[in-house]
Design an enzyme around this catalytic site. Structure first.
Site, PDB file in Angstrom:
ATOM      1  N   LYS A  45      14.563   2.846  12.409  1.00  0.00           N
ATOM      2  CA  LYS A  45      13.479   3.815  12.598  1.00  0.00           C
ATOM      3  C   LYS A  45      13.988   5.250  12.620  1.00  0.00           C
ATOM      4  CE  LYS A  45       9.802   1.014  14.317  1.00  0.00           C
ATOM      5  NZ  LYS A  45       8.885   0.613  15.359  1.00  0.00           N
ATOM      6  N   LYS A 100       9.938  -6.514   5.898  1.00  0.00           N
ATOM      7  CA  LYS A 100       9.075  -7.315   6.762  1.00  0.00           C
ATOM      8  C   LYS A 100       7.640  -6.773   6.712  1.00  0.00           C
ATOM      9  CE  LYS A 100       9.395  -5.424  11.133  1.00  0.00           C
ATOM     10  NZ  LYS A 100       9.637  -5.231  12.520  1.00  0.00           N
ATOM     11  N   LYS A 156       2.998  -3.053  10.537  1.00  0.00           N
ATOM     12  CA  LYS A 156       1.828  -2.190  10.743  1.00  0.00           C
ATOM     13  C   LYS A 156       2.088  -0.800  10.185  1.00  0.00           C
ATOM     14  CE  LYS A 156       1.111  -4.029  15.453  1.00  0.00           C
ATOM     15  NZ  LYS A 156       2.234  -3.758  16.381  1.00  0.00           N
TER      16      LYS A 156
HETATM   17  P1  TYM Z   1       5.210  -5.438  17.615  1.00  0.00           P
HETATM   18  O1  TYM Z   1       3.967  -4.802  18.145  1.00  0.00           O
HETATM   19  O2  TYM Z   1       5.924  -4.769  16.504  1.00  0.00           O
HETATM   20  O3  TYM Z   1       4.902  -6.910  17.148  1.00  0.00           O
HETATM   21  C1  TYM Z   1       4.261  -7.857  17.993  1.00  0.00           C
HETATM   22  C2  TYM Z   1       4.868  -9.227  17.755  1.00  0.00           C
HETATM   23  O4  TYM Z   1       4.734  -9.598  16.379  1.00  0.00           O
HETATM   24  C3  TYM Z   1       6.003  -9.999  15.858  1.00  0.00           C
HETATM   25  N1  TYM Z   1       6.066  -9.595  14.435  1.00  0.00           N
HETATM   26  C4  TYM Z   1       6.355 -10.419  13.422  1.00  0.00           C
HETATM   27  N2  TYM Z   1       6.641 -11.743  13.378  1.00  0.00           N
HETATM   28  C5  TYM Z   1       6.891 -12.296  12.160  1.00  0.00           C
HETATM   29  N3  TYM Z   1       6.826 -11.591  10.983  1.00  0.00           N
HETATM   30  C6  TYM Z   1       6.553 -10.251  10.982  1.00  0.00           C
HETATM   31  N4  TYM Z   1       6.493  -9.579   9.837  1.00  0.00           N
HETATM   32  C7  TYM Z   1       6.297  -9.611  12.238  1.00  0.00           C
HETATM   33  N5  TYM Z   1       5.988  -8.338  12.587  1.00  0.00           N
HETATM   34  C8  TYM Z   1       5.854  -8.339  13.945  1.00  0.00           C
HETATM   35  C9  TYM Z   1       7.029  -9.233  16.698  1.00  0.00           C
HETATM   36  O5  TYM Z   1       8.285  -9.883  16.679  1.00  0.00           O
HETATM   37  C10 TYM Z   1       6.371  -9.257  18.076  1.00  0.00           C
HETATM   38  O6  TYM Z   1       6.674 -10.472  18.739  1.00  0.00           O
HETATM   39  N6  TYM Z   1       8.733  -4.211  20.939  1.00  0.00           N
HETATM   40  C11 TYM Z   1       7.635  -5.146  20.692  1.00  0.00           C
HETATM   41  C12 TYM Z   1       6.584  -5.158  21.784  1.00  0.00           C
HETATM   42  C13 TYM Z   1       7.100  -5.441  23.145  1.00  0.00           C
HETATM   43  C14 TYM Z   1       7.550  -6.691  23.645  1.00  0.00           C
HETATM   44  C15 TYM Z   1       7.914  -6.450  24.978  1.00  0.00           C
HETATM   45  C16 TYM Z   1       7.655  -7.965  23.078  1.00  0.00           C
HETATM   46  C17 TYM Z   1       7.214  -4.533  24.144  1.00  0.00           C
HETATM   47  N7  TYM Z   1       7.681  -5.143  25.255  1.00  0.00           N
HETATM   48  C18 TYM Z   1       8.398  -7.478  25.797  1.00  0.00           C
HETATM   49  C19 TYM Z   1       8.155  -8.993  23.900  1.00  0.00           C
HETATM   50  C20 TYM Z   1       8.510  -8.741  25.231  1.00  0.00           C
HETATM   51  C21 TYM Z   1       6.951  -4.732  19.396  1.00  0.00           C
HETATM   52  O7  TYM Z   1       6.947  -3.588  19.033  1.00  0.00           O
HETATM   53  O8  TYM Z   1       6.233  -5.728  18.821  1.00  0.00           O
END
Ligand code: TYM
Length: 339
Positions: A115, A201, A204
């Site tokens: 990022k 990947k 969003k």
């Molecule tokens: P975020 O908002 O980017 O994504 C939410 C969840 O979706 C999964 N994910 C995917 N899985 C498979 N293929 C993809 N292309 C894909 N894109 C996203 C992510 O792995 C995630 O599980 N940092 C985290 C949010 C967070 C969090 C936490 C997660 C904050 N605190 C504590 C677990 C525990 C995030 O930005 O996810």
């Protein structure tokens, strides 16, 4: 069993979020409920501050994300559904853990490197420090299972390192404060790729809407996006080995298997030898069927601001109760006086 996971309320949730994480929120919520455990699912709105954002959009996206999660099957009577900003303990524990986390650990995070790119100096401190807040999120509730996609694995390993160092530095050997969390990653759909580029990947933040299927896309949009998805000119192979080196084809087959529950072998023995002209409509149909009930429920819920806010308020009051004992123990372990 303590299930904890978060999703950032930035942009619209997509098929990668669903197959990589949300499906398992629902599965583990049910398992935890049946076993007398707890499941905490939260909107990571504090994490959203790590990138420039529009405040009104963040508020709207937060409510829409609640509606989407409920539409996908997260049940506020079984899971504690809330947003981080209503629980100051997340930010407080992050600060306490900042004394334990090391610069070198954070510098190695691939998400930070990706990022920030070449402009590290211009990034927010929140983007660098983001994984420490994520560690606080899970350690605060003594998480055992953390359902996430593959891209979050490294952040959870860091959470374990922070927990372990804190336990070693500040707790008696026989009474560690923090539970070491285990990531729960789906074997097949851990990383759903962009529909426009099989090496990136699904995300969003991809500027191209055609790169992802949003959970709120209507049937026509889904069909159009699948039709336009990038592929190669070869027909589908009859065996999994034939998908090697064909990232786009592999991604479409992975998505098809994940939404239908069929194995790769069964899928390829059925469609092997056929071109994408015949496979894409089958895939689009399977996706439309999966998303139809989610779409319908989302549309019912999304404008009921009062109901959505009430879900978050109820979730926050339960989450607070669970957060306080660990937070207080962390202050105490560090020798901080609190009256
Ligand atoms: P975020 O908002 O980017 O994504 C939410 C969840 O979706 C999964 N994910 C995917 N899985 C498979 N293929 C993809 N292309 C894909 N894109 C996203 C992510 O792995 C995630 O599980 N940092 C985290 C949010 C967070 C969090 C936490 C997660 C904050 N605190 C504590 C677990 C525990 C995030 O930005 O996810």
């Amino acid at each position: 069993m303590r299930v904890v996971s978060g999703i950032q309320p930035t942009g619209k949730p997509h098929l990668g979020n669903y197959l990589g994480a949300i499906v398992n929120y629902v599965k583990l919520q049910d398992e935890a409920h049946a076993a007398g455990g707890e499941c905490f699912i939260f909107l990571a709105d504090l994490h959203a501050l790590s990138q420039p954002h529009d405040p009104a959009e963040l508020t709207r996206n937060t409510r829409e994300m609640v509606a989407t999660l409920v539409a996908c099957g997260v049940d506020p009577s079984k899971a504690i559904l809330f947003n981080q900003a209503q629980i100051p303990a997340h930010a407080e524990l992050q600060w306490l853990l900042n004394g334990t986390a090391r610069m070198g650990w954070l510098n190695r995070m691939t998400q930070w490197k990706d990022k920030a790119g070449k402009n590290r100096e211009g990034q927010s401190i929140a983007l660098f420090n983001y994984p420490v807040l994520q560690a606080a999120d899970v350690l605060l509730y003594q998480a055992t299972h953390v359902p996430v996609g593959d891209d979050q694995k490294q952040h959870l390993e860091l959470a374990r390192d922070i927990a372990q160092k804190f336990n070693t530095d500040y707790c008696p050997e026989d009474a560690p404060l923090f539970t070491l969390p285990e990531p729960y990653i789906p074997p097949a759909a851990a990383r759903i790729m962009s529909l426009r580029d099989g090496s990136a990947k699904m995300s969003k933040s991809d500027p191209s809407e055609m790169s992802r299927i949003n959970l709120t896309d209507d049937a026509d949009t889904v069909v159009k996006k699948v039709k336009k998805a990038k592929t190669d000119a070869e027909p589908l192979p009859s065996e999994a080995k034939g998908l090697e080196g064909r990232a786009e084809a592999l991604n479409l087959v992975t998505i098809y298997c994940a939404v239908t529950g069929k194995s790769t072998d069964d899928t390829l023995s059925e469609y092997g030898g056929q071109g994408f002209g015949s496979f894409k409509p089958v895939l689009a149909e399977a996706l439309v069927e999966t998303l139809r009930p989610i779409n319908a429920r989302f549309l019912e819920l999304k404008d009921d601001t009062e109901a959505l806010d009430a879900i978050l308020a109820r979730g926050a009051s339960k989450a607070r109760e669970h957060a306080i004992p660990t937070l207080s123990a962390a202050y105490k372990a560090l020798g901080l006086l609190r009256g």
